[in-house]
Design a protein around this motif. Structure first.
Motif, short mmCIF file in Angstrom:
data_model
loop_
_atom_site.label_atom_id
_atom_site.label_comp_id
_atom_site.label_asym_id
_atom_site.label_seq_id
_atom_site.Cartn_x
_atom_site.Cartn_y
_atom_site.Cartn_z
N SER A 55 9.73 36.40 39.20
CA SER A 55 10.03 37.84 39.22
C SER A 55 9.10 38.62 38.28
O SER A 55 9.26 39.83 38.14
CB SER A 55 11.49 38.09 38.84
OG SER A 55 11.71 37.76 37.47
N SER A 106 19.33 43.53 41.22
CA SER A 106 17.94 43.33 41.64
C SER A 106 17.20 44.63 41.88
O SER A 106 15.99 44.64 42.02
CB SER A 106 17.90 42.47 42.91
OG SER A 106 18.62 43.11 43.96
N THR A 142 20.12 34.04 36.57
CA THR A 142 19.42 34.56 37.74
C THR A 142 20.39 34.78 38.88
O THR A 142 20.25 35.74 39.64
CB THR A 142 18.30 33.59 38.19
OG1 THR A 142 18.85 32.27 38.32
CG2 THR A 142 17.18 33.57 37.19
N GLN A 145 12.55 30.91 38.59
CA GLN A 145 12.82 32.15 39.32
C GLN A 145 12.57 33.37 38.44
O GLN A 145 12.12 34.41 38.92
CB GLN A 145 14.27 32.14 39.83
CG GLN A 145 14.50 31.13 40.95
CD GLN A 145 15.95 31.00 41.32
OE1 GLN A 145 16.83 31.42 40.56
NE2 GLN A 145 16.23 30.40 42.46
N ARG A 146 12.84 33.23 37.16
CA ARG A 146 12.55 34.32 36.22
C ARG A 146 11.04 34.57 36.17
O ARG A 146 10.59 35.72 36.20
CB ARG A 146 13.07 33.96 34.83
CG ARG A 146 12.79 35.00 33.78
CD ARG A 146 13.39 34.62 32.43
NE ARG A 146 13.01 35.59 31.43
CZ ARG A 146 13.61 36.75 31.23
NH1 ARG A 146 14.66 37.06 31.98
NH2 ARG A 146 13.20 37.58 30.31
#
Length: 336
Positions: free
Chosen positions: A84, A115, A108, A80-81
């Protein structure tokens, strides 16, 4: 987003072993996740005594059910990092491992509330991202309070983040000057007389502050700002008698300031300024019997609501993973 499918296999000894299968949509990001020569996967295998088999865009986690679940959480958080647009470095892997080992949400998950990108600190050379909850709380405190303390062990990013925020505020025009200071105290050794002029004598004590600035500003611009005294790096003793207005002021290694020095420094705060005090209570190098100004200020000021106090632990270390282990060993001995 990574998705997992749980499967089961039976071995000859009739022991039930869980195999978790993770499927990743972007094969290019999966390559970055695995690391060069799959070194990131090897690190997880060593930490959790598990086997990770890569097949196309699938990762099979073979081993103990609970270890597989933990590794899965780490891999999904790191993926997920990458999604992004951020890189995965060794310190990120270590951080996620420590999150799952201590039963906490992944970074995360904790980043969801941030965000909007508010906690990305933009400087001339790079964008700095707080990596743990304590670091994010610290950056929030630097935004909310005119005076903030960051207290914790080495390697937790206290000074680095404080300087990054200062450079960001200077670039944005929120302050006119940056002033960085440290007590010129030897770390347990007698170095003797140093050659050269005053700058040559004090610069070795100030080098960590120069290192941080060099990360955030181009060398020529930094040299010009220092020459113009728009950025000042000076020993704590040089602060006496000054009123620091419209400035961003950092006192690093504050545990080595005496009580009188700390009082003197805190009362330099002028109109339109912000002040940050960072220090490590476990690394006091003052002469025996001298009261640390950091401990004294913490005792006297911690109940004032308009002053921010932020604390770091070994779980916030962002240097080499071994640093966190070393700090934990010393902390464990001190609590016995």
């Amino acid at each position: 987003m990574a998705q997992s499918v749980l499967t089961q296999t039976i071995h000859d000894n009739e022991k039930l072993e869980k195999s978790t299968q993770l499927e990743f949509a972007d094969n290019k990001l999966l390559i970055d996740l695995c690391g060069e020569f799959d070194r990131n996967l090897a690190e997880l295998e060593n930490k959790f005594s598990i086997q990770i088999v890569r097949r196309g865009n699938l990762l099979d986690l073979i081993g103990d059910k609970f270890s597989a679940e933990k590794v899965g959480r780490v891999l999904i958080a790191l993926y997920q990092r990458l999604e992004s647009g951020k890189l995965v470095e060794f310190s990120d892997i270590d951080r996620e491992i420590r999150f799952v080992l201590h039963g906490k949400k992944s970074s995360t998950d904790q980043m969801e509330m941030f965000s909007n990108g508010h906690f990305e600190i933009r400087t001339r050379k790079k964008t700095v991202e707080p990596r743990t909850k304590a670091q994010r709380d610290f950056v929030q405190s630097l935004t909310d309070n005119e005076l903030a303390f960051g207290i914790g062990p080495a390697g937790t990013g206290k000074t680095y983040l404080a300087v990054a925020v200062g450079v960001s505020k200077f670039i944005a025009g929120e302050v006119d000057k940056i002033i960085l200071s440290r007590p010129a105290v030897e770390a347990g050794e007698k170095l003797g007389y140093l050659p050269g002029d005053m700058k040559d004598k004090v610069d070795p004590y100030m080098q960590p502050l120069y290192d941080a600035l060099n990360d955030f500003l181009p060398a020529k611009q930094l040299a010009k700002l220092i020459e113009e005294k728009t950025i000042e790096i000076a020993p704590l003793a040089f602060m006496r008698g000054r009123t620091l207005a419209h400035s961003y002021i950092v006192l690093d290694e504050a545990q080595n300031a005496t009580s009188m020095q700390m009082k003197m420094f805190l009362t330099r705060l002028g109109e339109g300024s912000r002040m940050v005090i960072t220090g490590d209570r476990s690394q006091i190098d003052l002469h025996k019997g001298a009261m640390s100004g950091l401990l004294d200020a913490e005792s006297l000021l911690s109940k004032i609501s308009t002053i921010g106090f932020n604390y770091f632990t070994s779980k916030d270390v962002v240097r080499h993973p071994l640093v966190a282990t070393i700090i934990e060993a010393y902390e464990s001995r001190n609590t016995k």
